[in-house]
Design a protein around this motif. Structure first.
Motif, PDB file in Angstrom:
ATOM      1  N   TYR A  98      35.728  49.100  37.398  1.00 48.01           N
ATOM      2  CA  TYR A  98      35.693  50.557  37.224  1.00 48.01           C
ATOM      3  C   TYR A  98      35.060  50.886  35.874  1.00 48.01           C
ATOM      4  N   TYR A  99      35.554  50.214  34.842  1.00 46.02           N
ATOM      5  CA  TYR A  99      35.016  50.457  33.499  1.00 46.02           C
ATOM      6  C   TYR A  99      33.883  49.503  33.143  1.00 46.02           C
ATOM      7  N   ASP A 100      33.918  48.276  33.702  1.00 44.01           N
ATOM      8  CA  ASP A 100      32.899  47.275  33.374  1.00 44.01           C
ATOM      9  C   ASP A 100      32.692  47.118  31.862  1.00 44.01           C
ATOM     10  N   PHE A 101      33.781  47.079  31.104  1.00 38.70           N
ATOM     11  CA  PHE A 101      33.659  46.930  29.646  1.00 38.70           C
ATOM     12  C   PHE A 101      33.122  45.556  29.260  1.00 38.70           C
ATOM     13  N   SER A 102      33.332  44.563  30.114  1.00 34.71           N
ATOM     14  CA  SER A 102      32.724  43.244  29.919  1.00 34.71           C
ATOM     15  C   SER A 102      31.840  42.969  31.133  1.00 34.71           C
ATOM     16  N   PRO A 103      30.747  42.219  30.936  1.00 35.57           N
ATOM     17  CA  PRO A 103      29.888  41.887  32.092  1.00 35.57           C
ATOM     18  C   PRO A 103      30.714  41.174  33.174  1.00 35.57           C
ATOM     19  N   ARG A 104      30.392  41.441  34.423  1.00 33.52           N
ATOM     20  CA  ARG A 104      31.214  40.913  35.525  1.00 33.52           C
ATOM     21  C   ARG A 104      31.266  39.391  35.555  1.00 33.52           C
ATOM     22  N   ASP A 105      30.141  38.729  35.248  1.00 32.11           N
ATOM     23  CA  ASP A 105      30.171  37.264  35.280  1.00 32.11           C
ATOM     24  C   ASP A 105      31.089  36.722  34.185  1.00 32.11           C
ATOM     25  N   VAL A 106      31.143  37.425  33.050  1.00 39.27           N
ATOM     26  CA  VAL A 106      32.033  37.001  31.961  1.00 39.27           C
ATOM     27  C   VAL A 106      33.498  37.247  32.356  1.00 39.27           C
ATOM     28  N   GLN A 107      33.764  38.395  32.963  1.00 38.35           N
ATOM     29  CA  GLN A 107      35.124  38.684  33.447  1.00 38.35           C
ATOM     30  C   GLN A 107      35.609  37.556  34.355  1.00 38.35           C
ATOM     31  N   GLU A 108      34.702  37.127  35.239  1.00 38.74           N
ATOM     32  CA  GLU A 108      35.076  36.099  36.209  1.00 38.74           C
ATOM     33  C   GLU A 108      35.407  34.778  35.520  1.00 38.74           C
ATOM     34  N   VAL A 109      34.537  34.366  34.583  1.00 37.68           N
ATOM     35  CA  VAL A 109      34.754  33.088  33.883  1.00 37.68           C
ATOM     36  C   VAL A 109      36.098  33.106  33.151  1.00 37.68           C
ATOM     37  N   VAL A 110      36.383  34.214  32.463  1.00 41.27           N
ATOM     38  CA  VAL A 110      37.602  34.303  31.651  1.00 41.27           C
ATOM     39  C   VAL A 110      38.844  34.365  32.552  1.00 41.27           C
ATOM     40  N   PHE A 111      38.713  35.038  33.677  1.00 37.55           N
ATOM     41  CA  PHE A 111      39.793  35.093  34.670  1.00 37.55           C
ATOM     42  C   PHE A 111      40.113  33.687  35.178  1.00 37.55           C
ATOM     43  N   VAL A 112      39.089  32.974  35.618  1.00 34.24           N
ATOM     44  CA  VAL A 112      39.277  31.628  36.175  1.00 34.24           C
ATOM     45  C   VAL A 112      39.868  30.684  35.132  1.00 34.24           C
ATOM     46  N   ARG A 113      39.349  30.789  33.924  1.00 35.06           N
ATOM     47  CA  ARG A 113      39.816  29.913  32.849  1.00 35.06           C
ATOM     48  C   ARG A 113      41.313  30.129  32.587  1.00 35.06           C
ATOM     49  N   GLN A 114      41.752  31.397  32.684  1.00 30.88           N
ATOM     50  CA  GLN A 114      43.170  31.692  32.425  1.00 30.88           C
ATOM     51  C   GLN A 114      44.065  31.319  33.617  1.00 30.88           C
ATOM     52  N   LEU A 115      43.490  31.311  34.811  1.00 33.16           N
ATOM     53  CA  LEU A 115      44.249  30.787  35.957  1.00 33.16           C
ATOM     54  C   LEU A 115      44.543  29.297  35.727  1.00 33.16           C
ATOM     55  N   GLU A 116      43.565  28.606  35.128  1.00 30.70           N
ATOM     56  CA  GLU A 116      43.766  27.185  34.805  1.00 30.70           C
ATOM     57  C   GLU A 116      44.875  27.008  33.772  1.00 30.70           C
ATOM     58  N   VAL A 117      44.858  27.890  32.752  1.00 29.65           N
ATOM     59  CA  VAL A 117      45.915  27.815  31.721  1.00 29.65           C
ATOM     60  C   VAL A 117      47.271  27.999  32.389  1.00 29.65           C
ATOM     61  N   ALA A 118      47.370  28.991  33.279  1.00 29.91           N
ATOM     62  CA  ALA A 118      48.643  29.267  33.956  1.00 29.91           C
ATOM     63  C   ALA A 118      49.093  28.049  34.767  1.00 29.91           C
ATOM     64  N   ARG A 119      48.151  27.422  35.439  1.00 32.16           N
ATOM     65  CA  ARG A 119      48.481  26.249  36.254  1.00 32.16           C
ATOM     66  C   ARG A 119      48.984  25.109  35.372  1.00 32.16           C
ATOM     67  N   GLN A 120      48.250  24.872  34.263  1.00 31.48           N
ATOM     68  CA  GLN A 120      48.650  23.806  33.343  1.00 31.48           C
ATOM     69  C   GLN A 120      50.035  24.051  32.750  1.00 31.48           C
ATOM     70  N   CYS A 121      50.299  25.323  32.413  1.00 29.36           N
ATOM     71  CA  CYS A 121      51.561  25.662  31.742  1.00 29.36           C
ATOM     72  C   CYS A 121      52.660  25.964  32.750  1.00 29.36           C
ATOM     73  N   ASN A 122      52.331  25.949  34.030  1.00 26.50           N
ATOM     74  CA  ASN A 122      53.299  26.261  35.067  1.00 26.50           C
ATOM     75  C   ASN A 122      53.929  27.645  34.860  1.00 26.50           C
ATOM     76  N   LYS A 123      53.061  28.635  34.617  1.00 27.79           N
ATOM     77  CA  LYS A 123      53.530  30.021  34.428  1.00 27.79           C
ATOM     78  C   LYS A 123      52.930  30.900  35.518  1.00 27.79           C
ATOM     79  N   PRO A 124      53.669  31.921  35.938  1.00 30.36           N
ATOM     80  CA  PRO A 124      53.071  32.903  36.853  1.00 30.36           C
ATOM     81  C   PRO A 124      52.031  33.759  36.129  1.00 30.36           C
ATOM     82  N   VAL A 125      51.213  34.463  36.923  1.00 35.16           N
ATOM     83  CA  VAL A 125      50.173  35.313  36.330  1.00 35.16           C
ATOM     84  C   VAL A 125      50.429  36.784  36.664  1.00 35.16           C
ATOM     85  N   ILE A 126      49.952  37.656  35.785  1.00 33.08           N
ATOM     86  CA  ILE A 126      49.990  39.100  36.024  1.00 33.08           C
ATOM     87  C   ILE A 126      48.538  39.543  36.184  1.00 33.08           C
ATOM     88  N   ILE A 127      48.217  39.995  37.402  1.00 37.39           N
ATOM     89  CA  ILE A 127      46.820  40.262  37.745  1.00 37.39           C
ATOM     90  C   ILE A 127      46.486  41.751  37.646  1.00 37.39           C
TER      91      ILE A 127
END
Ligand code: NI
Length: 258
Positions: A98-127
């Motif tokens: 809606y706002y596109d404050f960050s480029p979409r490809d960058v949003q995606e990379v950072v999202f995926v990277r943090q899903l990995e952090v959550a998996r490693q740390c065994n924490k739920p995510v807030i999407i």
């Protein structure tokens, strides 16, 4: 008792008023608040608030708005914070087209990277998903294996909610559920099984009716819960108890007194 599953009381709009905000929440039987980080700085503030107030828990993460600022070392820091006892989730993370404050490809990379952090740390995510339903689902399906969490301030379809629940996710509703024109959202809030339902404020944003236009705060999660209880034709007390139990289960927060 109620649990605000998503608030930002570290926001500058609350400048140094947190004592009052937490007290007003308690006066409205809001006995728990998850303060959600949106950048490294607000994640650090979330952690500080969780140390200061027994009722406050923290989520740490980088919001899609701030994705363009994310550095490699930030993910290590998020993982370190996630080891703290009152850090209960990685969030909020996701996509905002809606706002596109960050480029979409960058949003995606950072999202995926943090899903990995959550998996490693065994924490739920807030999407966070705004106008990005398709890509959010695609990424969660392909990159979110083994990760569960909540879709905060849900704005998708019933089909999307069902798919998310199949993947183990919870669905959270905020202030918009109280707006007259939220017809579809009100229908969905009646269809989500009670054991997958959360309530939130996203304060200081998304203030519920009749305070729309004013600053939102965790005490108003009561208004959100009242509206859902009214729609589902059930007791506020019952809905409050169930949604609070859900928060504690998802975020592994021990019951009060333990
Ligand atoms: Ni938020």
């Amino acid at each position: 008792m109620l649990f605000d599953s998503h608030a930002h009381i570290d926001d500058e709009k609350f400048a140094m008023e947190q004592d009052n905000i937490v007290a007003r929440a308690l006066a409205n039987e809001v006995t728990g608040i998850i303060n959600v980080g949106a950048c490294m700085e607000s994640s650090r503030r979330s952690l500080e608030l969780s140390r200061k107030y027994p009722q406050v828990y923290a989520a740490v993460g980088i919001h899609p708005h701030d994705a363009k600022e994310a550095k490699r070392k930030d993910y290590e820091q998020l993982a370190l914070w996630a080891a703290e006892p009152k850090v209960v989730a990685i969030g909020e993370i996701g996509l905002d087209y809606y706002y596109d404050f960050s480029p979409r490809d960058v949003q995606e990379v950072v999202f995926v990277r943090q899903l990995e952090v959550a998996r490693q740390c065994n924490k739920p995510v807030i999407i966070h998903d705004r106008d990005a339903h398709q890509d959010t689902m695609h990424i969660l399906k392909h990159e979110g294996k083994g990760v569960c969490g909540v879709l905060h301030c849900f704005s998708g379809s019933l089909e999307m909610a069902k798919e998310l629940m199949k993947m183990g996710f919870y669905i959270s509703f905020g202030g918009p559920i109280t707006f007259k024109n939220s017809v579809k959202l009100k229908e969905i809030a009646c269809q989500v099984p009670l054991d997958r339902l959360l309530v939130e404020t996203d304060s200081p944003y998304l203030t519920p009716h009749p305070y729309r236009g004013k600053r939102n705060e965790p005490a108003y999660v009561r208004i959100v819960a009242e509206e859902i209880a009214r729609l589902r034709n059930m007791d506020l007390t019952e809905l409050a108890r169930i949604t609070s139990d859900n928060v504690r289960k998802l975020f592994r927060i021990p019951p009060v007194g333990n």
